[in-house]
Design a protein around this motif. Structure first.
Motif, mmCIF file in Angstrom:
data_model
loop_
_atom_site.group_PDB
_atom_site.id
_atom_site.type_symbol
_atom_site.label_atom_id
_atom_site.label_comp_id
_atom_site.label_asym_id
_atom_site.label_seq_id
_atom_site.Cartn_x
_atom_site.Cartn_y
_atom_site.Cartn_z
ATOM 1 N N UNK A 154 0.968 -1.104 -0.060
ATOM 2 C CA UNK A 154 -0.094 0.018 -0.086
ATOM 3 C C UNK A 154 1.047 1.342 0.166
ATOM 4 N N UNK A 155 0.474 2.294 -0.787
ATOM 5 C CA UNK A 155 1.110 3.396 -0.863
ATOM 6 C C UNK A 155 0.054 4.594 -0.931
ATOM 7 N N UNK A 156 0.253 5.529 0.215
ATOM 8 C CA UNK A 156 -0.720 6.541 0.297
ATOM 9 C C UNK A 156 -0.218 7.816 0.837
ATOM 10 N N UNK A 157 -0.889 8.957 1.153
ATOM 11 C CA UNK A 157 -0.466 9.729 1.677
ATOM 12 C C UNK A 157 -1.194 10.241 3.022
ATOM 13 N N UNK A 158 -0.418 10.690 4.073
ATOM 14 C CA UNK A 158 -1.053 10.970 5.365
ATOM 15 C C UNK A 158 -0.359 12.247 6.088
ATOM 16 N N UNK A 159 -0.936 12.759 7.066
ATOM 17 C CA UNK A 159 -0.465 13.803 8.004
ATOM 18 C C UNK A 159 0.998 13.030 8.632
ATOM 19 N N UNK A 160 1.869 14.173 8.811
ATOM 20 C CA UNK A 160 2.904 13.835 9.198
ATOM 21 C C UNK A 160 2.971 13.195 10.612
ATOM 22 N N UNK A 161 3.930 12.599 11.302
ATOM 23 C CA UNK A 161 4.110 12.213 12.614
ATOM 24 C C UNK A 161 3.111 11.264 13.017
ATOM 25 N N UNK A 162 2.870 10.475 12.450
ATOM 26 C CA UNK A 162 1.685 9.203 12.865
ATOM 27 C C UNK A 162 2.185 8.064 12.750
ATOM 28 N N UNK A 163 1.504 7.056 13.258
ATOM 29 C CA UNK A 163 1.809 5.826 12.676
ATOM 30 C C UNK A 163 0.588 5.506 11.653
ATOM 31 N N UNK A 164 1.135 5.419 10.709
ATOM 32 C CA UNK A 164 0.520 5.223 9.386
ATOM 33 C C UNK A 164 -0.113 3.865 9.230
#
Length: 144
Positions: free
Chosen positions: A107-117
């Motif tokens: 899986x490849x996505x975008x998320x907010x920084x500094x999180x457990x993705x």
């Protein structure tokens, strides 16, 4: 014939940590620009062989503040790919068969920084002489 169990890591962007039965067995460290790693971690000796004893395999993927252009953005890319496989080896150590214990994850996505993705948990038990996944819980954090 001999059976071995391996985790095959393909891609990591930003950090992947793998735990088995509460012990950290692999940590990628922070990796940028999404390289293909071709890393293999043997877990055969770490799996509990008792028929009724569960093994908990956890993949935690983290997204740090890195982004490709160096600017402060709201979203960062992350990419994790891995397989958990059972390999059957002949007497000489040649691979006769390789089957996936879990559906390969890529899986490849975008998320907010500094999180457990990513927080993917698999419970593996020995049944009829083979290890099988008996439950799983997959959690991913996407951009808001």
């Amino acid at each position: 014939m001999k059976k071995e169990y391996w985790i095959k890591i393909g891609n990591v962007d930003n950090r992947l940590v793998i735990f088995l039965n509460g012990e950290m067995i692999w940590d990628s460290g922070i990796i940028h620009n999404d390289p293909t790693l071709h890393k293999a971690v043997e877990i055969t000796h770490l799996l509990h062989d008792h028929e009724n004893f569960p093994n908990e395999l956890i993949f935690e993927g983290f997204n740090d503040t890195f982004n490709t252009n160096g600017s402060e953005e709201d979203m960062n890319p992350w990419h994790f790919s891995y397989r958990v496989v059972q390999m059957t080896l002949d007497e000489k150590g040649n691979i006769e068969e390789e089957i996936d214990l879990i559906k390969p994850y890529d899986e490849k996505h975008f998320s907010n920084p500094n999180i457990r993705a990513l927080n993917n948990v698999y419970v593996i038990k020995r049944r009829n002489g083979y290890f099988k996944v008996v439950s799983n819980a997959l959690s991913q954090q996407f951009a808001e």
